[in-house]
Design a protein around this motif. Structure first.
Motif, PDB file in Angstrom:
ATOM      1  N   THR A 163      36.700  41.244  30.390  1.00  0.00           N
ATOM      2  CA  THR A 163      37.041  41.902  31.651  1.00  0.00           C
ATOM      3  C   THR A 163      35.763  42.420  32.277  1.00  0.00           C
ATOM      4  O   THR A 163      34.823  42.731  31.540  1.00  0.00           O
ATOM      5  CB  THR A 163      38.072  43.036  31.424  1.00  0.00           C
ATOM      6  N   PRO A 164      35.692  42.457  33.583  1.00  0.00           N
ATOM      7  CA  PRO A 164      36.687  42.024  34.543  1.00  0.00           C
ATOM      8  C   PRO A 164      36.694  40.507  34.715  1.00  0.00           C
ATOM      9  O   PRO A 164      35.724  39.838  34.367  1.00  0.00           O
ATOM     10  CB  PRO A 164      36.234  42.702  35.836  1.00  0.00           C
ATOM     11  N   ASP A 180      43.112  41.653  35.587  1.00  0.00           N
ATOM     12  CA  ASP A 180      41.674  41.902  35.590  1.00  0.00           C
ATOM     13  C   ASP A 180      40.990  41.296  34.365  1.00  0.00           C
ATOM     14  O   ASP A 180      39.855  41.625  34.057  1.00  0.00           O
ATOM     15  CB  ASP A 180      41.419  43.418  35.656  1.00  0.00           C
ATOM     16  N   TRP A 181      41.667  40.404  33.664  1.00  0.00           N
ATOM     17  CA  TRP A 181      41.133  39.805  32.442  1.00  0.00           C
ATOM     18  C   TRP A 181      40.974  38.298  32.588  1.00  0.00           C
ATOM     19  O   TRP A 181      41.802  37.647  33.228  1.00  0.00           O
ATOM     20  CB  TRP A 181      42.067  40.075  31.266  1.00  0.00           C
TER      21      TRP A 181
END
Length: 187
Positions: A163-164, A180-181
């Motif tokens: 992440t991000p 967001d991964w």
């Protein structure tokens, strides 16, 4: 007060910084096929940075796969990586925002070949006065897409996600964006 820390995936953060450079370029260059041959000092800088980092990651990946190989250059890495990941040359990266799709390692489907963007980088690096036009938008986008594939394959052996997630580049089959991964697919 306590601070929790995790090990930062330094190569992932470096990729994200390069991706930010690409995002900045979109304010000045429309990512459209009619502009693929445009070249500039900034494009040369991004091409050389992305290609240098691709060299670092390809070496790390090759060393992880076959530590005793002594791999030293792109053609050495090609043999080791393609043996371990036979579909590596087919991985596609997209920039959906601009309707672009790249297969940056497609040349690796043929033995002893380097990607076109890799050869362009070497020309810019070693003969800039005659080959500056090789620092083109097309070569830059392919080099960053190539770096993205390498980093994803490299990190998938160490973790399930980072992440991000990238803001412009999206993987096709080797990973997926989940919020967001960036989540890596195995195999």
């Amino acid at each position: 007060m306590s601070i929790r820390t995790d090990r930062t995936p330094i190569h992932w953060n470096y990729f994200l910084a390069i991706e930010e450079d690409i995002a900045d370029l979109t304010r000045w260059i429309e990512f459209h096929e009619s502009n693929f041959k445009c070249f500039s000092i900034q494009l040369a800088r991004v091409l050389m940075v992305a290609s240098a980092e691709a060299d670092v990651i390809a070496k790390k990946l090759a060393d992880n796969i076959k530590p005793e190989s002594g791999a030293r250059n792109i053609r050495d890495y090609q043999k080791i990586i393609m043996d371990a990941y036979p579909k590596f040359d087919t991985h596609t990266v997209e920039i959906p925002r601009y309707g672009l799709s790249f297969t940056p390692w497609s040349n690796w489907g043929q033995p002893d070949t380097s990607p076109l963007w890799w050869m362009a980088n070497n020309k810019v690096k070693h003969d800039r006065s005659n080959c500056f036009d090789q620092a083109s938008l097309e070569n830059v986008l392919n080099s960053v897409a190539g770096l993205f594939v390498l980093i994803a394959i490299y990190y998938q052996s160490q973790t399930s996600s980072v992440t991000p997630a990238p803001s412009l580049f999206e993987p096709s089959s080797f990973a997926l964006v989940d919020g967001d991964w960036l989540v890596f697919r195995r195999g």
